[in-house]
Design an enzyme around this catalytic site. Structure first.
Site, PDB file in Angstrom:
ATOM      1  N   PHE A 175       0.845  -1.195   0.000  1.00 39.62           N
ATOM      2  CA  PHE A 175       0.000   0.000   0.000  1.00 39.62           C
ATOM      3  C   PHE A 175       0.878   1.242   0.000  1.00 39.62           C
ATOM      4  CE2 PHE A 175       0.797  -1.221   4.372  1.00 39.62           C
ATOM      5  CZ  PHE A 175       1.077  -0.023   5.023  1.00 39.62           C
ATOM      6  N   CYS A 176       0.288   2.343  -0.445  1.00 38.66           N
ATOM      7  CA  CYS A 176       0.951   3.641  -0.429  1.00 38.66           C
ATOM      8  C   CYS A 176      -0.132   4.716  -0.331  1.00 38.66           C
ATOM      9  CB  CYS A 176       1.827   3.835  -1.663  1.00 38.66           C
ATOM     10  SG  CYS A 176       0.934   3.680  -3.230  1.00 38.66           S
ATOM     11  N   THR A 177       0.235   5.965  -0.458  1.00 45.42           N
ATOM     12  CA  THR A 177      -0.705   7.058  -0.196  1.00 45.42           C
ATOM     13  C   THR A 177      -1.911   7.023  -1.131  1.00 45.42           C
ATOM     14  OG1 THR A 177       1.153   8.420   0.518  1.00 45.42           O
ATOM     15  CG2 THR A 177      -0.933   9.547   0.084  1.00 45.42           C
ATOM     16  N   GLY A 179      -1.834   5.047  -4.270  1.00 45.85           N
ATOM     17  CA  GLY A 179      -1.834   3.875  -5.128  1.00 45.85           C
ATOM     18  C   GLY A 179      -0.774   3.872  -6.208  1.00 45.85           C
ATOM     19  N   ILE A 204      -4.127   4.461   0.510  1.00 45.49           N
ATOM     20  CA  ILE A 204      -4.615   4.747   1.851  1.00 45.49           C
ATOM     21  C   ILE A 204      -5.730   5.788   1.822  1.00 45.49           C
ATOM     22  CG2 ILE A 204      -3.963   5.552   4.165  1.00 45.49           C
ATOM     23  CD1 ILE A 204      -1.002   4.822   3.240  1.00 45.49           C
TER      24      ILE A 204
END
Length: 295
Positions: A175-177, A179, A204
């Site tokens: 996951f990241c901020t 995508g 996220i």
């Protein structure tokens, strides 16, 4: 004054990058624009904000030329101007990894929508990895996630090669901020031989927007790259702040410290500075405030 904020990206072939850069720059002639857009041969990425319709104008342009809504577009609001300036820049990559085999236009991992994310990461066979930089992970992370503690995204390559094994780690979720980094990371990991690679669709931010607090597996806030610093569930503006002296991420306990001086020092940098350096930071902050007020 309320600012509409749009965080967006799409991996899509872009021809004549400079022409699109100039067209997007010109929007500031008509609209109150701030934020940054990156345009590269592999796609579009950025976060922009406007108080008078500039976001919609930019998205109309990007939809017409690149069908941006087939990528990721997320909206939120800011109670004050979230960026100082408006910048549109040509780049070699919209997410720098320097691994040509990591090409999201050819292969990416399996998208997992927020509604299915909790079930996926509850699987004990799934290795959950945060692909963000260490200053972002400090203020929030998913329960049970591994923090590689990377300083920049390009270090993710070494982390994978030194710590992960396609034969041992059969299922990997990332996951990241928003995508975008996960698209590049998942493409890289597939090229490295990993078979089951999953990533959170919309990142996220989409999870915090869609998943109720009582069902959430997220702890803390999500770091964002504007003056809000962090957002919480419902994408409400959080409590995190930045030290303008050293750029460390600060939470409420940091802000209450005797070593915190707005725009100058914080507990993370105070002890490493002498009085001359602190005075120089104070002067720099005063100059910044003057520039900001005259903008």
């Amino acid at each position: 004054m309320t600012y509409k904020v749009a965080a967006l990206y799409r991996f899509v072939p872009v021809a004549d990058v400079e022409t699109h850069v100039e067209a997007l720059k010109a929007l500031s002639d008509t609209y109150d624009m701030c934020g940054t857009l990156l345009v590269a041969p592999e796609g579009i990425n950025g976060t922009i904000a406007s108080s008078n319709g500039g976001c919609d104008a930019a998205l109309d342009y990007l939809e017409k030329h690149f069908e941006i809504f087939r990528g990721e577009v997320k909206f939120s609001e800011a109670s004050r101007r979230p960026f100082l300036r408006y910048k549109v820049r040509p780049k070699k990559e919209i997410v720098t990894l320097r691994q040509p085999q990591a090409d999201p236009t050819k292969q990416v991992g399996t998208y997992v929508v927020p509604e299915d994310w909790n079930n996926l990461i509850a699987d004990p066979d799934v290795l959950l990895i945060d692909t963000r930089n260490d200053y972002e992970t400090k203020i929030g992370i998913f329960e049970g996630a591994i923090d590689p503690k990377i300083k920049v995204f390009t270090e993710f390559v070494d982390y994978v090669r030194q710590n992960l094994d396609p034969e041992k780690h059969k299922k990997v979720a990332m996951f990241c901020t928003g995508g975008i980094r996960c698209e590049k990371a998942s493409s890289f990991m597939l090229a490295e031989g990993f078979k089951e690679v999953y990533h959170l669709k919309g990142g996220i931010l989409k999870y915090l927007e869609d998943i109720p607090v009582e069902q959430s597996k997220w702890n803390g806030e999500c770091f964002v790259f504007d003056r809000r610093v962090g957002v919480a569930h419902g994408l409400e503006e959080g409590e995190a702040r930045l030290c303008h002296g050293c750029r460390a991420t600060l939470m409420s306990n940091d802000l209450m410290s005797d070593k915190y001086e707005f725009g100058v020092t914080c507990p993370h940098c105070f002890d490493s500075l002498d009085e001359k350096e602190i005075a120089a930071r104070r002067m720099r902050h005063i100059q910044y405030i003057k520039m900001k007020n005259s903008a």
